[in-house]
Design a protein around this motif. Structure first.
Motif, short mmCIF file in Angstrom:
data_model
loop_
_atom_site.label_atom_id
_atom_site.label_comp_id
_atom_site.label_asym_id
_atom_site.label_seq_id
_atom_site.Cartn_x
_atom_site.Cartn_y
_atom_site.Cartn_z
N LEU A 105 -23.42 -6.72 20.07
CA LEU A 105 -22.30 -5.59 20.23
C LEU A 105 -21.56 -6.57 18.98
N SER A 106 -21.53 -5.96 17.93
CA SER A 106 -20.08 -6.75 16.85
C SER A 106 -19.80 -5.76 15.92
N VAL A 107 -19.01 -5.44 15.83
CA VAL A 107 -18.17 -4.42 14.50
C VAL A 107 -17.36 -5.18 13.93
N SER A 108 -17.49 -5.18 12.44
CA SER A 108 -15.94 -5.73 11.61
C SER A 108 -14.86 -4.71 11.70
N ILE A 109 -14.07 -5.01 10.68
CA ILE A 109 -12.56 -3.87 10.65
C ILE A 109 -13.31 -3.42 9.34
N TRP A 110 -14.34 -2.85 8.86
CA TRP A 110 -14.23 -1.72 7.37
C TRP A 110 -15.25 -1.15 8.39
N SER A 111 -15.57 -1.01 8.87
CA SER A 111 -16.31 -0.33 9.32
C SER A 111 -15.62 1.67 9.70
N PRO A 112 -14.21 0.95 10.46
CA PRO A 112 -13.64 1.96 10.51
C PRO A 112 -12.96 2.95 9.02
N LEU A 113 -13.05 1.96 8.51
CA LEU A 113 -12.79 2.52 7.09
C LEU A 113 -12.95 2.95 6.72
N PHE A 114 -14.88 2.31 6.31
CA PHE A 114 -15.81 3.46 5.52
C PHE A 114 -16.19 4.80 5.87
N LYS A 244 -24.30 -6.35 10.52
CA LYS A 244 -24.01 -5.69 11.82
C LYS A 244 -24.03 -3.96 11.66
N PHE A 245 -25.45 -4.25 12.76
CA PHE A 245 -26.07 -2.67 13.24
C PHE A 245 -24.70 -2.19 13.64
N TRP A 246 -23.98 -1.84 13.59
CA TRP A 246 -22.75 -1.33 14.88
C TRP A 246 -21.95 -0.91 14.11
N ASP A 247 -22.12 -1.63 12.81
CA ASP A 247 -21.19 -1.24 11.71
C ASP A 247 -20.87 0.03 11.71
N ALA A 248 -23.00 0.66 11.03
CA ALA A 248 -22.73 1.67 10.61
C ALA A 248 -22.76 3.05 11.79
N VAL A 249 -23.06 2.31 13.22
CA VAL A 249 -23.22 3.64 13.89
C VAL A 249 -21.50 4.21 14.62
N VAL A 250 -19.77 2.90 14.14
CA VAL A 250 -18.74 3.65 14.48
C VAL A 250 -18.44 3.85 13.21
N HIS A 252 -19.60 5.40 11.18
CA HIS A 252 -20.99 7.66 11.71
C HIS A 252 -20.14 8.37 12.12
N GLY A 253 -19.36 7.39 12.95
CA GLY A 253 -18.40 8.01 14.78
C GLY A 253 -17.28 8.85 13.99
N VAL A 254 -16.59 7.76 13.18
CA VAL A 254 -15.27 8.31 12.48
C VAL A 254 -15.20 9.23 11.44
N THR A 255 -16.86 9.55 10.79
CA THR A 255 -17.33 10.17 10.19
C THR A 255 -16.98 12.09 10.60
N ASN A 256 -17.63 11.81 11.48
CA ASN A 256 -18.08 12.95 12.29
C ASN A 256 -17.14 13.39 13.28
N LEU A 257 -16.41 12.38 14.43
CA LEU A 257 -14.86 12.95 14.26
C LEU A 257 -13.89 13.51 13.68
N LEU A 258 -13.69 12.65 13.13
CA LEU A 258 -13.04 13.36 12.00
C LEU A 258 -13.41 14.85 10.83
N LEU A 259 -14.30 14.78 10.74
CA LEU A 259 -14.41 15.89 10.18
C LEU A 259 -15.03 17.17 11.57
N GLY A 260 -15.61 16.51 11.96
CA GLY A 260 -15.59 17.71 13.67
C GLY A 260 -14.03 18.17 13.62
N LEU A 261 -12.29 17.72 13.44
CA LEU A 261 -11.60 17.81 13.74
C LEU A 261 -11.38 18.73 12.69
N TYR A 262 -11.58 18.41 11.48
CA TYR A 262 -11.47 18.92 9.53
C TYR A 262 -12.21 20.33 10.40
N VAL A 263 -13.62 21.02 10.77
CA VAL A 263 -13.86 21.93 10.82
C VAL A 263 -13.02 22.30 11.63
N CYS A 264 -12.41 22.69 13.08
CA CYS A 264 -12.25 23.11 14.52
C CYS A 264 -10.76 23.65 13.00
#
Length: 272
Positions: A105-114, A244-250, A252-264
């Protein structure tokens, strides 16, 4: 939690397969206005008092028939989605130790920005409606369009609607990013690099493996193919740089969360 041999691909494939196969049984939703224009089954065109199924289109009985049909379909949709979500999450929990064995488990600061950049790109490209125009020309729109499920009109009870939205956003922001990235970057891309995929670092993937991500994106999101190709390429660039694999997960999660809020917020159910 079950730990399988490091070279076992099942922990990476099974949650994704369960999620995708279960999704095939979900009923589809279209535009409510289109559905209201479709008359219910009729025995011969004559109106029979008390029988809503034989009322002409546009009548109050026909509207009631449609509402009941929509409510029944919504109930089946919510039930299947719930089963799918709990089954997928159960498998992810069961194999969790396999995942952290491969990817600490390791995440960089770039993942939420991406992830933030990704949702802007996704929405912007989808708003151009290039894919929809091409699919309409090829008469393929109905086959690849997302199910436009609107929980605010399809689910009548407030508590049931809130429960579904909580589960749906859990799926969008957590379950889908983990199970999809485990399959794509945890297994598939590394397998195309080497049959001994468990020894492959994400920072050392070759061009053949890197091309898998945009191809996969287009195949799994045909209704938003251009947006998917761009987004999956963007996140691949991030993971290649950080390793870092978990960068992709984070991301992905940020994009999907914000997309879901946009959709609703803006009722863009075709992106749901």
């Amino acid at each position: 939690m079950k730990v399988l041999p490091q070279q076992s691909a099942w922990p990476f494939m099974l949650p994704f397969f369960v999620f995708m196969i279960a999704g095939m049984f979900e009923p589809r939703f279209g535009d409510d206005r289109e559905a209201l224009a479709v008359p219910p089954p009729s025995a011969g065109g004559e109106v029979t008092p008390g029988d809503s199924k034989n009322q002409p289109p546009g009548s109050r009985a026909n509207d009631e028939y449609f509402r009941q049909q929509r409510a029944d379909t919504a109930s089946r949709y919510c039930l299947i989605y719930s089963i799918k979500a709990f089954a997928t999450c159960g498998l992810l929990i069961m194999f969790w130790r396999n995942y952290v064995q491969h990817f600490p488990l390791s995440v960089s600061i770039w993942s939420p920005l991406f992830g933030l950049m990704g949702v802007v790109i996704w929405i912007g490209i989808c708003e151009l409606q290039i894919e929809r125009t091409l699919l309409d020309l090829l008469q393929g729109g109905p086959w690849v369009a997302r199910s436009q499920f609107n929980p605010f009109s399809a689910i009548e009870g407030d508590s049931q609607r809130l429960g579904f939205l909580a589960l749906r956003f859990l799926g969008l922001a957590v379950m889908v990013p983990i199970c999809e990235e485990l399959f794509l970057r945890g297994f598939l891309m590394r397998y195309f690099q080497s049959t001994e995929w468990w020894n492959v670092s994400l920072a050392s993937l070759g061009i053949r493996s890197l091309l898998i991500a945009p191809v996969y994106g287009a195949m799994t999101h045909p209704g938003e193919a251009i947006a998917a190709i761009t987004w999956f390429s963007l996140v691949t660039l991030l993971v290649c740089k950080t390793g870092k694999f978990w960068d992709a997960v984070v991301a992905h999660g940020v994009t999907n969360l914000l997309l879901g809020l946009y959709v609703c917020t803006f009722a863009q159910w075709h992106l749901w």
